[in-house]
Design a protein around this motif. Structure first.
Motif, PDB file in Angstrom:
ATOM      1  N   GLN A 276      -2.028  -9.173   6.045  1.00  0.00           N
ATOM      2  CA  GLN A 276      -1.534 -10.486   5.619  1.00  0.00           C
ATOM      3  C   GLN A 276      -1.269 -10.528   4.114  1.00  0.00           C
ATOM      4  OE1 GLN A 276      -4.689 -12.910   7.165  1.00  0.00           O
ATOM      5  NE2 GLN A 276      -3.786 -13.063   9.213  1.00  0.00           N
ATOM      6  N   ILE A 277      -2.184  -9.940   3.320  1.00  0.00           N
ATOM      7  CA  ILE A 277      -2.012  -9.921   1.869  1.00  0.00           C
ATOM      8  C   ILE A 277      -0.772  -9.110   1.490  1.00  0.00           C
ATOM      9  CG2 ILE A 277      -3.000  -9.046  -0.290  1.00  0.00           C
ATOM     10  CD1 ILE A 277      -5.767  -9.743   0.910  1.00  0.00           C
ATOM     11  N   ALA A 278      -0.633  -7.923   2.081  1.00  0.00           N
ATOM     12  CA  ALA A 278       0.507  -7.068   1.757  1.00  0.00           C
ATOM     13  C   ALA A 278       1.822  -7.709   2.178  1.00  0.00           C
ATOM     14  CB  ALA A 278       0.337  -5.705   2.427  1.00  0.00           C
ATOM     15  N   MET A 279       1.831  -8.327   3.358  1.00  0.00           N
ATOM     16  CA  MET A 279       3.060  -8.952   3.859  1.00  0.00           C
ATOM     17  C   MET A 279       3.446 -10.160   3.016  1.00  0.00           C
ATOM     18  SD  MET A 279       4.149  -7.126   6.375  1.00  0.00           S
ATOM     19  CE  MET A 279       5.359  -8.268   7.005  1.00  0.00           C
ATOM     20  N   GLU A 280       2.467 -10.922   2.610  1.00  0.00           N
ATOM     21  CA  GLU A 280       2.748 -12.098   1.785  1.00  0.00           C
ATOM     22  C   GLU A 280       3.360 -11.674   0.448  1.00  0.00           C
ATOM     23  OE1 GLU A 280       0.344 -15.776  -0.390  1.00  0.00           O
ATOM     24  OE2 GLU A 280      -0.616 -14.633   1.217  1.00  0.00           O
ATOM     25  N   GLN A 281       2.821 -10.606  -0.125  1.00  0.00           N
ATOM     26  CA  GLN A 281       3.339 -10.121  -1.402  1.00  0.00           C
ATOM     27  C   GLN A 281       4.764  -9.589  -1.258  1.00  0.00           C
ATOM     28  OE1 GLN A 281       0.912  -7.060  -3.149  1.00  0.00           O
ATOM     29  NE2 GLN A 281       2.145  -6.906  -4.997  1.00  0.00           N
ATOM     30  N   ALA A 282       5.059  -8.967  -0.113  1.00  0.00           N
ATOM     31  CA  ALA A 282       6.361  -8.341   0.097  1.00  0.00           C
ATOM     32  C   ALA A 282       7.388  -9.274   0.721  1.00  0.00           C
ATOM     33  CB  ALA A 282       6.191  -7.111   0.987  1.00  0.00           C
ATOM     34  N   ALA A 283       7.027 -10.516   0.951  1.00  0.00           N
ATOM     35  CA  ALA A 283       7.809 -11.438   1.789  1.00  0.00           C
ATOM     36  C   ALA A 283       9.288 -11.480   1.442  1.00  0.00           C
ATOM     37  CB  ALA A 283       7.206 -12.838   1.716  1.00  0.00           C
ATOM     38  N   GLU A 284       9.623 -11.549   0.171  1.00  0.00           N
ATOM     39  CA  GLU A 284      11.030 -11.710  -0.219  1.00  0.00           C
ATOM     40  C   GLU A 284      11.815 -10.403  -0.116  1.00  0.00           C
ATOM     41  OE1 GLU A 284      11.201 -13.388  -4.094  1.00  0.00           O
ATOM     42  OE2 GLU A 284      10.084 -15.208  -3.540  1.00  0.00           O
ATOM     43  N   ASN A 285      11.130  -9.291   0.080  1.00  0.00           N
ATOM     44  CA  ASN A 285      11.804  -7.985   0.100  1.00  0.00           C
ATOM     45  C   ASN A 285      11.554  -7.234   1.398  1.00  0.00           C
ATOM     46  OD1 ASN A 285      12.678  -8.005  -2.818  1.00  0.00           O
ATOM     47  ND2 ASN A 285      10.465  -8.186  -3.084  1.00  0.00           N
ATOM     48  N   ILE A 286      11.290  -7.966   2.468  1.00  0.00           N
ATOM     49  CA  ILE A 286      10.834  -7.334   3.694  1.00  0.00           C
ATOM     50  C   ILE A 286      11.936  -6.610   4.454  1.00  0.00           C
ATOM     51  CG2 ILE A 286      11.163  -9.147   5.435  1.00  0.00           C
ATOM     52  CD1 ILE A 286       7.912  -7.187   4.713  1.00  0.00           C
ATOM     53  N   GLU A 287      13.183  -6.947   4.175  1.00  0.00           N
ATOM     54  CA  GLU A 287      14.299  -6.330   4.894  1.00  0.00           C
ATOM     55  C   GLU A 287      14.275  -4.815   4.705  1.00  0.00           C
ATOM     56  OE1 GLU A 287      17.433  -6.100   7.410  1.00  0.00           O
ATOM     57  OE2 GLU A 287      16.454  -7.987   6.827  1.00  0.00           O
ATOM     58  N   GLY A 288      14.150  -4.091   5.809  1.00  0.00           N
ATOM     59  CA  GLY A 288      14.134  -2.637   5.768  1.00  0.00           C
ATOM     60  C   GLY A 288      12.812  -2.025   5.352  1.00  0.00           C
ATOM     61  N   ALA A 289      11.782  -2.846   5.154  1.00  0.00           N
ATOM     62  CA  ALA A 289      10.485  -2.319   4.703  1.00  0.00           C
ATOM     63  C   ALA A 289       9.693  -1.723   5.858  1.00  0.00           C
ATOM     64  CB  ALA A 289       9.680  -3.424   4.030  1.00  0.00           C
ATOM     65  N   VAL A 290       8.778  -0.819   5.507  1.00  0.00           N
ATOM     66  CA  VAL A 290       7.867  -0.205   6.483  1.00  0.00           C
ATOM     67  C   VAL A 290       6.439  -0.515   6.068  1.00  0.00           C
ATOM     68  CG1 VAL A 290       9.531   1.639   6.886  1.00  0.00           C
ATOM     69  CG2 VAL A 290       7.643   2.010   5.259  1.00  0.00           C
ATOM     70  N   LEU A 291       5.500  -0.223   6.964  1.00  0.00           N
ATOM     71  CA  LEU A 291       4.082  -0.512   6.702  1.00  0.00           C
ATOM     72  C   LEU A 291       3.254   0.732   6.981  1.00  0.00           C
ATOM     73  CD1 LEU A 291       2.116  -3.688   7.662  1.00  0.00           C
ATOM     74  CD2 LEU A 291       1.234  -1.460   8.373  1.00  0.00           C
ATOM     75  N   ALA A 292       2.320   1.024   6.083  1.00  0.00           N
ATOM     76  CA  ALA A 292       1.384   2.139   6.256  1.00  0.00           C
ATOM     77  C   ALA A 292      -0.035   1.599   6.289  1.00  0.00           C
ATOM     78  CB  ALA A 292       1.529   3.147   5.126  1.00  0.00           C
ATOM     79  N   SER A 293      -0.852   2.147   7.190  1.00  0.00           N
ATOM     80  CA  SER A 293      -2.264   1.783   7.300  1.00  0.00           C
ATOM     81  C   SER A 293      -3.099   3.041   7.148  1.00  0.00           C
ATOM     82  CB  SER A 293      -2.533   1.133   8.659  1.00  0.00           C
ATOM     83  OG  SER A 293      -3.916   0.919   8.848  1.00  0.00           O
ATOM     84  N   ASP A 294      -4.123   3.002   6.277  1.00  0.00           N
ATOM     85  CA  ASP A 294      -4.908   4.211   6.021  1.00  0.00           C
ATOM     86  C   ASP A 294      -5.721   4.666   7.219  1.00  0.00           C
ATOM     87  OD1 ASP A 294      -6.686   2.046   5.854  1.00  0.00           O
ATOM     88  OD2 ASP A 294      -7.958   3.039   4.366  1.00  0.00           O
ATOM     89  N   ALA A 295      -6.040   3.733   8.128  1.00  0.00           N
ATOM     90  CA  ALA A 295      -6.802   4.079   9.330  1.00  0.00           C
ATOM     91  C   ALA A 295      -6.184   3.359  10.528  1.00  0.00           C
ATOM     92  CB  ALA A 295      -8.270   3.703   9.163  1.00  0.00           C
ATOM     93  N   PHE A 296      -6.693   3.665  11.708  1.00  0.00           N
ATOM     94  CA  PHE A 296      -6.068   3.101  12.912  1.00  0.00           C
ATOM     95  C   PHE A 296      -6.245   1.591  12.994  1.00  0.00           C
ATOM     96  CE2 PHE A 296     -10.271   4.667  14.698  1.00  0.00           C
ATOM     97  CZ  PHE A 296     -10.834   3.418  14.888  1.00  0.00           C
ATOM     98  N   PHE A 297      -5.412   0.972  13.821  1.00  0.00           N
ATOM     99  CA  PHE A 297      -5.555  -0.454  14.101  1.00  0.00           C
ATOM    100  C   PHE A 297      -6.538  -0.609  15.259  1.00  0.00           C
ATOM    101  CE2 PHE A 297      -1.083  -0.356  12.469  1.00  0.00           C
ATOM    102  CZ  PHE A 297      -1.311  -1.092  11.327  1.00  0.00           C
ATOM    103  N   PRO A 298      -7.625  -1.349  15.058  1.00  0.00           N
ATOM    104  CA  PRO A 298      -8.614  -1.483  16.123  1.00  0.00           C
ATOM    105  C   PRO A 298      -8.140  -2.366  17.278  1.00  0.00           C
ATOM    106  CG  PRO A 298      -9.222  -2.816  14.243  1.00  0.00           C
ATOM    107  CD  PRO A 298      -8.029  -2.030  13.822  1.00  0.00           C
ATOM    108  N   MET A 299      -7.071  -3.103  17.024  1.00  0.00           N
ATOM    109  CA  MET A 299      -6.476  -3.931  18.083  1.00  0.00           C
ATOM    110  C   MET A 299      -5.037  -4.250  17.681  1.00  0.00           C
ATOM    111  SD  MET A 299      -8.861  -7.271  17.359  1.00  0.00           S
ATOM    112  CE  MET A 299     -10.300  -6.227  17.643  1.00  0.00           C
ATOM    113  N   GLY A 300      -4.335  -4.942  18.523  1.00  0.00           N
ATOM    114  CA  GLY A 300      -2.912  -5.157  18.312  1.00  0.00           C
ATOM    115  C   GLY A 300      -2.555  -6.276  17.360  1.00  0.00           C
ATOM    116  N   ASP A 301      -3.544  -7.026  16.818  1.00  0.00           N
ATOM    117  CA  ASP A 301      -3.211  -8.204  16.014  1.00  0.00           C
ATOM    118  C   ASP A 301      -2.462  -7.867  14.729  1.00  0.00           C
ATOM    119  OD1 ASP A 301      -5.422  -6.990  14.888  1.00  0.00           O
ATOM    120  OD2 ASP A 301      -6.664  -8.807  14.790  1.00  0.00           O
ATOM    121  N   SER A 302      -2.817  -6.746  14.088  1.00  0.00           N
ATOM    122  CA  SER A 302      -2.136  -6.363  12.850  1.00  0.00           C
ATOM    123  C   SER A 302      -0.677  -6.006  13.114  1.00  0.00           C
ATOM    124  CB  SER A 302      -2.847  -5.172  12.199  1.00  0.00           C
ATOM    125  OG  SER A 302      -4.132  -5.535  11.747  1.00  0.00           O
ATOM    126  N   VAL A 303      -0.443  -5.282  14.190  1.00  0.00           N
ATOM    127  CA  VAL A 303       0.927  -4.917  14.540  1.00  0.00           C
ATOM    128  C   VAL A 303       1.730  -6.169  14.874  1.00  0.00           C
ATOM    129  CG1 VAL A 303       2.374  -3.571  16.112  1.00  0.00           C
ATOM    130  CG2 VAL A 303       0.153  -2.668  15.385  1.00  0.00           C
TER     131      VAL A 303
END
Length: 513
Positions: A442-469
C-alpha cells in the motif's frame, strides 16, 4: 649499582635512534639484534648483541635468537621475590627493564599482490610476541613499548623521575596484549581461509580505530568507527573524504547501505538513501540521466539523504545537487567545476571511492546481538533471469522483464517486509519495514500512484496470501516478481491471472532485517 638494560628489536625503525639515545643518556644499556643493531651501530650508539647476552649463536635464519632463558628469565623474573632473584643470580641472568619490540610485517605481507604462502609464513613473528608478552606480564617491573608513538612518553618520565610510572607500565602492557592479540587474529584468519575452514570453533576479530565519532545513533550515545584490519577497498571505511564535516554514526550506516546498492549496477546509476533504505534509484544512458531519475523517484525523501553515483560528478549534476540539502555525495571522482560548486556548502561531505573494486571478494557480514555475534555470507548470490519461472497465464513483455530485473536488484536492499514499484530505469514507490506485506504494498503503490502506467512490483519474499496481489492488480500493476514458496502460492497465482498480471518466481528470497 647494576645498570638497567633495554632490549630493542624493531621492524619499524621510526624514531628508533632518538629513543635509543634518550635511553643511553639515562645510562641504560642496550641489547639489540640484526637490522636494529646495525642501525644503532651506524648511529654510533653502543649496543650488546643477543649472542653476547645468551652465549648462544643466532640460528635457523634468525628463527631462533631471543627464545632463551637469559632473555625471558630477565624479563619474567619478579624483582619482589627472593626466590626469583636467587635463581637469576645462580644462572647469571641479568634483569631486562625495558623492551622495545615491534613485529614482523605480517599484515603488510599478506596485503601484497601475489604473495606466496611461504612468504606469509616467514613473516609470522615468534620471538617478538614472546618477548612482548613476557615483558607485559611482568609490567610491575618492566616497561614494554610496541608503538613508536609512546617513545616520547617513556623518555619524558625517565628524565623527570628516573623511571616510568606503574600506571604507564600498565597502560603499555595492555596495549601490548591488544597488539599481539590483533596480530594473532590476522594470522588465524589467514590460515583459516588457507585451509577453507568454514566453521571454526572460535572466531577472533580485529579492527583498527579509524575515527572517534561525535556521538552514536543518538546524542547521548558514545561511538567509535573501527576499520577492518585488512581494509576492504569498496567500502565507506576506505572512501576518501574531500570536504565537509566529519561523518556521524548514522552517516556511516546510511552510506554503507547506499554503497551496497550501487554495487548492483554497472551502467550509470545513482542511489539515494535515507535511514538505510533507498528512497530513489535511477539508471540511464548517462549519469546525468540516472541522477534525474533518482531525484524524480522521490523528490521529497531525498532531502537530507546520501547519494552514491558510480560515475564522475560533473558541473551539470553538481548544479542540480547544489539546490538540495544533502548529507553526503560519494562518487569515483568530481570534476574541478563540480568541486567548486559543491564545496561552497561547508558541511556537505564529498567523498571518493574506487568503483573498480566493487566486485572484489567480500567478507562475511557480522551483526552483534546481546551476548553474541551473528555471522553470515553477504547476499551477493548471482542470479540469471533465464532461471526464473513465469507462473501465470500472461508472460511479461521485454520491457516489463527489464523493469522486473531492475526492481529485483533494488528490493533486496530494502528492509523487509520490502516492496518496490519501478519501471525499467527508476524506482517509483518503496514500502519498507512494515509488519505485514500488504502494508508495504500500500505504501509503495500510494507513492507510485501518478506513475503507475507500465510499472512493475517486486517483493523480497513470498506473498503469504492473495491480498497483496489483489491490491496491486486493482491499482494498475501488470507484472510482479517474487521468490514464491508459500503454501498459498496458488492463491496468488490465481489472483494475478484474475487481473491479467504476469508473475515471475525467482526461487530466491532477499530478506533484509
Amino acid at each position: 649499582m647494576i645498570k638497567k638494560r633495554a632490549l630493542i628489536s624493531v621492524s619499524d625503525k621510526t624514531g628508533l635512534v632518538p629513543f635509543a639515545e634518550g635511553l643511553v643518556a639515562q645510562e641504560i644499556e642496550i641489547i639489540s639484534t640484526g637490522g636494529t643493531k646495525a642501525a644503532l651501530d651506524q648511529a654510533g650508539i653502543p649496543t650488546l648483541s643477543i649472542e653476547e647476552v645468551t652465549g648462544f649463536p643466532e640460528m635457523m635464519d634468525g628463527r631462533v635468537k631471543t627464545l632463551h632463558p637469559k632473555i625471558h628469565g630477565g624479563l619474567l623474573g619478579r624483582r619482589d621475590l627472593d626466590t626469583h632473584m636467587e635463581a637469576m643470580a645462580q644462572h647469571e641472568i641479568r634483569p631486562i627493564d625495558f623492551v622495545c619490540v615491534n613485529l614482523y610485517p605480517f599484515k603488510e605481507t599478506i596485503l601484497k599482490e601475489a604473495v606466496t604462502e611461504e612468504e606469509a609464513i616467514e613473516n609470522i613473528d615468534i620471538g617478538g610476541p614472546s618477548m612482548l608478552r613476557s615483558a607485559a606480564k611482568n609490567h610491575q617491573a618492566v616497561t614494554v613499548v610496541v608503538d613508536p608513538s609512546d617513545y616520547s612518553l617513556i623518555l619524558s618520565e625517565l628524565e623527570t623521575a628516573g623511571e616510568t610510572t606503574l600506571s604507564t607500565r600498565k597502560r603499555l602492557a595492555a596495549k601490548v596484549f591488544r597488539q599481539t592479540a590483533a596480530y594473532d587474529a590476522l594470522i588465524a584468519e589467514y590460515l583459516t581461509e588457507l585451509v577453507n575452514e568454514t566453521e571454526p570453533e572460535s572466531v577472533t576479530l580485529t579492527y583498527e580505530l579509524k575515527q572517534t565519532l561525535r556521538y552514536g545513533e543518538n546524542s547521548h550515545q558514545e561511538a567509535k568507527f573501527y576499520q577492518d584490519a585488512l581494509p576492504v577497498d569498496f567500502s565507506i571505511a576506505s572512501a576518501k573524504q574531500l570536504h565537509g564535516k566529519e561523518l556521524s554514526y548514522n552517516n556511516i550506516r546510511d552510506a554503507d547501505a547506499a554503497i551496497r546498492i550501487s554495487r548492483e549496477y554497472s551502467q550509470p546509476a545513482v542511489v539515494a538513501v535515507k535511514h538505510m533504505n533507498p528512497c530513489g534509484i535511477g539508471i540511464g544512458e548517462t549519469i546525468n540521466e540516472a541522477y534525474q531519475y533518482a531525484y524524480e523517484a522521490d523528490p521529497v525523501s531525498i532531502f537530507g539523504g546520501i547519494l552514491v553515483l558510480n560515475r564522475e560528478v560533473d558541473q551539470q549534476i553538481a548544479e542540480k545537487m547544489h539546490k538540495l540539502f544533502l548529507e553526503i555525495i560519494i562518487a569515483p571522482s568530481f570534476s574541478n567545476e563540480a568541486l567548486s560548486i559543491l564545496t561552497s556548502k561547508k558541511n556537505l561531505r564529498l567523498m571518493t571511492l574506487d568503483f573498480s573494486k566493487k566486485d572484489q571478494a567480500l567478507k562475511n557480514e557480522k551483526v552483534t546481538v546481546l551476548g553474541g555475534l551473528l555471522i553470515q555470507d553477504q547476499d551477493v548470490v548471482k542470479e540469471d533471469a533465464a532461471d526464473w519461472q513465469v507462473v501465470t497465464k500472461r508472460t511479461p513483455s521485454d520491457e516489463e522483464m527489464a523493469a522486473l530485473e531492475f526492481a529485483w536488484k533494488a528490493v533486496k536492499h530494502v528492509k523487509s517486509n520490502a516492496i518496490v514499484v519501478a519501471n525499467n530505469h527508476q524506482t517509483l514507490g518503496i514500502g519498507a519495514g512494515q509488519m505485514n506485506r500488504v502494508g508495504s504494498v500500500q505504501i509503495a503503490m500510494e507513492q507510485a500512484a501518478e506513475n503507475i502506467e507500465g510499472a512493475v512490483l517486486a517483493s523480497d519474499a513470498f506473498f503469504p496470501m492473495g491480498d497483496s496481489v489483489e491490491y496491486a492488480g486493482k491499482h494498475g500493476i501488470k507484472a510482479i516478481i517474487q521468490p514464491g514458496g508459500s503454501i498459498k502460492d496458488q492463491e496468488s497465482i490465481e489472483m494475478a491471472d484474475k487481473y491479467g498480471i504476469a508473475m515471475v518466481f525467482t526461487n530466491i528470497r532477499h530478506f533484509r532485517h
